[in-house]
Design an enzyme around this catalytic site. Sequence first.
Site: not given
Lengths: 173, 426, 263
Positions: A138-139
């Site tokens: 999810h970065g």
Amino acid sequence: MTDTNDNHDPSRRDFLYITTAVFGATGAASVAWPLIDQLNPSASVSALSSIEADISSIPEGGSLKVAWRGKPIFIRRRTKEEIEMAEKEDSVDLPHPEKDLDRVKNKEWLVVVGVCTHLGCIPIADSGDFGGWFCPCHGSHYDISGRIRKGPAPTNLEIPPYEFVNENIIKIG
Amino acid sequence: MNHDYQYTPKNGFSKWLDKRLPLMRFADENLLSFPTPKNLNYFYTFGFILTMCLVTQIITGIVLAMHYVPNTSLAFDSIEHIMRDVNYGWLIRYTHSNGASMFFLAVFIHMFRGLYYGSYKEPREIIWILGVVIFLLMIITGFMGYVLPWGQMSFWGATVITNLVATIPVVGEPVLTLLLGGYSVDNPTLNRFFSLHYLLPFVIFGVVILHIWALHVTGNNNPTGIEVKDSKDTISFHPYYTVKDLFAYVVFLLMFCYFIFYNPNILGHPDNYIEADPMLTPAHIVPEWYLLPFYAILRAVPDKLMGVLLMFGSIVVLFFLPWLDTMKVKSARYRPLYKIFFLLFVIFCLLLGYLGAKPPEGIYLFLSRVSTIYYFAFFLVIMPILSRIEKPSPMPIGISNPAINNDVFDSGGGATGAPSYAMDSK
Amino acid sequence: MNIFKNIFKNNLFIFFIFILVFNTNVDAAEGTTLKNLKPGFSFEGPFGKFDKDSLKRGYQVYSEVCSSCHGMKQLSFRNLSQPGGPEFSIEKVKAIASSYSIVDGTDEYGEPIERSMLPSDHFPKPFSNKDEAKAANNGAYPPDLSLIVKARVDGYNYLYSLLKGYEEEMPDDLDIGDLSYNPWYPGGAIAMYQPLYDESVEYEDGTQATIDQMSYDVTNFLAWAAEPTMEERKRLGFIVMGFLIIFLILMYLSVNRLFRDVH
């Protein structure tokens, strides 16, 4: 039902029954302990609850990944520049403020649990915008002290309990 | 049931619950105020002891199942893991293995009690039949459980006994293959035995409920064999028999704990501490001690199929007891002839147990045959004959009335006695 | 007292059954072999404990003499330092473990990695499989020793006798070919050559290593290996039996008191 005999002193009779009942209840309760304790980690699992990692062959800037209690541990030998950068960024506005010195026992060595604090994926080393790790799920971006800098993760990478057995061996757990 | 005492809910909650699900009433009527003959001796405590045995086996069994692996390459090691690594694993395992022996010891005493006091007779036939069903289920459960450690005796005992199925004409071989899940005892067999071993105790539990229910319909028998007439003959189950049962259970526990803590392997076989080897047969294959009498009967007969039939027959014959022994006098206390034959029966049963561990040859084989013949003769010949010809010794009028009853009928068929012997005391 | 008589009668019945049972299952192996020697071990009896020094020496005998052929797969090195056993120090256990290596995992090329053993590892296997073991030992498989004491009738006395049995003279008329004579082994001819000779091992604690001493020590060790929790079992047994006896007395008094009004 047969009538109870009035000859017997009720308090003496009750004392016997109460003592017996208490004794019996204690016995029954102590049977419960082994049945519950068997659910706890067995000796073979406990034996693996701490591991020793040999760090003597890790070069500067290199890292080692070991498994501890089913989770990956990143052991990173930081270069002088990386240490400087980590300490400089103490004063930056961090999502989860923590001083670098509070996260390491020996500045040269960073030991973190390699599990993203967002939803548990394993971050990739030497990637992301902050010179540390990047979690592709999810970065989330972590810096060279393992602190969350950008992304959805709420807290910095967890520091496991560890100690230096000697300069070549770290014991984790 | 004849009780003048009725349960009345005391407080608000009890009244509310009683109208919706009468749990308290049920507990009170069956466990607390249940009128029980006041003359029960310690042979009558084994029902409670057996219930405790079942509960113990189920609890320890469920816990063991958290650590045991039902796969041929892992089973033996998983049990050693339990013994060495799991916290208190050794205690739980030894409790379960010795508990099985204790369970059978208690059930044998319980059954001998029934035979002695005529507890299988009218109107208690269903209690007895349900009991034999429980006994059969116990044997199957115990047999499958013994296979699980996958030791030499586990494997070879399973091989010998399952091969008996093949002796059935026509369908024997395909049924055996179905049972085994293969062509010999192997992983599929082990896996399904584990599943069924986990299941059956709960089936036993259900049959036990029926067994106790049936008992509560007729009421307990008692050592005189004379039915309860009125409330002078009974006392409430609680506190008299709850306390007495608990006392007996503590005596039983002392013996049980002696085995667990001081001699946990003496009732087992050392060969079961050797991993199963399908290529190496042990010198002597013996089942656990509680199956030895049946093993002796099996090997007493020269023909394989007849041996199997007689072995099962020795249990099947028990179902017919209420119709084989029809003498109205229930208790052996007042049956001097029956008492002698009963004592002989017990001795021959013990002898069969001893012989089951001996090689079936020479004097051992001869004695096995004699014992088997007596076993069946006791039920099929002696009991019916005694029912017709035995004269009882002087009997009291009732449980509370020791005065000698002079209206005793002198043969089993056709009671000429007074209504005091009426079976139904309602 | 009627209650007492009834209990006594019940128990007599029960013990009678068990005397019969004991006699069927506990006999020494059918027929021919000698009665076992009984040197007396410290762990015998309800209050028995293991002799730690003997266990340490026994481990030395096992690792220097027996382990080349006999595995002990149920044991891990960490067992050697746990309470109730030889109780070696943790450092000693780490040192012992690291003297062995094991293949564990693969590297990035898929090649197997070898590492030294840890206390958490099981004792190493002397052979990779049963067939290799048999081939190296004249077709006879040297059994794993983890449970040997429990896998034989009167296990520890049998083992002790067997290990000393090689000293016995073989009768002249007996022909056993390549096998060794041992009157305690069922049949008298055993495939294992004599494993212990005087001074086979130099004990670290200085005890003189006679055949008798080594047989005794290694048997002690094997008895512990078969049941490492024995001391805890007997300790807990004492507490439980004590509790039950007191509870029994209380229950007996309660039953008496309760039934005084009946009849």
